[in-house]
Design an enzyme around this catalytic site. Sequence first.
Site, short mmCIF file in Angstrom:
data_model
loop_
_atom_site.label_atom_id
_atom_site.label_comp_id
_atom_site.label_asym_id
_atom_site.label_seq_id
_atom_site.Cartn_x
_atom_site.Cartn_y
_atom_site.Cartn_z
N ASP A 214 2.18 -4.05 -1.80
CA ASP A 214 2.90 -5.31 -1.62
C ASP A 214 1.94 -6.48 -1.37
OD1 ASP A 214 5.48 -6.73 -0.94
OD2 ASP A 214 4.40 -7.01 0.95
N GLU A 250 1.21 -5.60 -6.49
CA GLU A 250 2.09 -6.74 -6.71
C GLU A 250 1.27 -8.01 -6.63
OE1 GLU A 250 3.98 -8.65 -3.86
OE2 GLU A 250 5.55 -9.56 -5.07
#
Length: 514
Positions: A214, A250
Amino acid sequence: MKMKLLILAALLGLSFAQFDPHMKNGRTSMVHLFEWRWADIAAECERYLAPNGFGGVQISPPSESIVVTNPWHPWWQRYQPISYNLCSRSGNENELKDMITRCNNVGVNIYVDAVINHMCGSGGGAGTHSSCGSYFNANTKDFPSVPYSAWDFNDGKCNTGSGEIENYNDVNQVRNCRLVGLLDLALEKDYVRGKVADYMNKLIDMGVAGFRVDACKHMWPGDLSAVYGRLNNLNTKWFSSGSKPFIFQEVIDLGGEPIKASEYTGLGRVTEFKYGAKLGNVIRKWNGEKLSYLSNWGEGWGMMPTGKALAFVDNHDNQRGHGAGGASIVTFWDSRLYKMAVGLMLAHPYGVTRVMSSYRWTRNIVNGQDQNDWIGPPSNGDGSTKPVTINADSTCGNGWVCEHRWRQIKNMVIFRNVVNGQTLSNWWSNGGNQIAFSRGSRGFIVINNDDWALDATLNTGLPGGTYCDVISGQKEGSKCTGKQVQVGGDGRAYFKISNSEEDPFIAIHADSKL
Ligand code: QV4
Ligand code: CA
């Protein structure tokens, strides 16, 4: 000389392994079972994902998070860790371990959403309002369950007055300041790297195949490389010796910012947000975009190399206006266009593909912004997540959308497996929004997104025979439940697709041949 080549090959293999999702039995796609409970994922692996050729599941963050009550238990509370204890709204450590084992045992990999850039928001307060009841104090940056103290955060290095990211053109603040107020971890510290690596290694040893990392834009590539370098190889109970965890990072890069996806593609794959944003424009026929322009889809459209890319149409952020892509993104709310977009993605050779699987919520769109974008998964009064029920027609109940179970999408996941390794061939278009292409001699798709019928005899590249269309139906036993396509000995077949059909596209492949 031979020995030297072998060593070189081994080194190359090792250095590229983290780009490999390690999928089993010719499987090629993963599904993001967003907010699903571990018990439901385990059941889905056995009853649906393995039998239908899904290669893996991206699961929601399994680490202990803050519990937010205003708004009431939002989905995004799980992106605010308060420890690395493996208990969350989806289940506890035993349930997680059981799910990983059961999915691995049927050849469905588990990829964990790893939130390692930060802990909870600076406004998170102090107490035990956390998914496992661990105490923390966001005011003093005290997370005793890790433990992290104020020394382990970036504040000293952030150069903005607010302590938050204020300008995405300043690469230093994007990495060293707080993303929407989230307490930013000092990942250049050996101690912090060790804690993060311990968390990820525990999951690796439990059997996970890799990670969606993330908020990578907010971490220095060098720090990420140091963390990845500490990761164990995968558990040899399910993966061949020396397998490295699959990494997909990401990084939202639509161009226009100094930080590029290419800064991270040496470390692992990267989520290609241009894919869904551009494909949405094409499928909606906005800005003069046409399906026929997709003849050079992929790198030709300015996207990263296919071997570095994680491709997807929508994700948990941009399906609700949270991440990049804006209004062009197609989601399950636009179901007719969505099936076309996902079908195209799965037929096209670009990237490792991820299918989104969502839950329904009551939208309240005011000035283009959904005021209810925070609403969490289907829940009971006590905030616990509702189980996924399966209806007689194999759709899901309890508010779960289960796009991955829609016949058109499930069958295109199988299509991608059948054509794996075959190049895109026999491209055809009408110069407008009617296109067709094959994958070598193993599969063929034809799409009509014009406002009139497609009526053409096309070269499919396939051997002659009778094929079942896997969009309007599928092959069951010795018959087709939907349309049939007659391919002549010359590989040519006649197609007529009305623009008013619910699904104005046809797909056939070697395993749907009678
Ligand atoms: C608010 C204020 C802050 C204030 C703070 C005080 O906005 O200015 O300092 O309170 O605590 C939620 C709220 C947000 C709130 C924050 C708490 O929405 O208003 O800040 O919590 O600090 C998800 C959601 C966010 C959510 C976050 C944490 O999208 O709305 O913030 O979880 O709960 C960029 C990044 C990209 C990121 C994308 C959303 O480059 O990496 O934004 N995408 C990933 C995940 C995404 C997640 C995060 C990153 C953070 O996909 O789901 O954000 O982990 O583009
Ligand atoms: Ca950071």
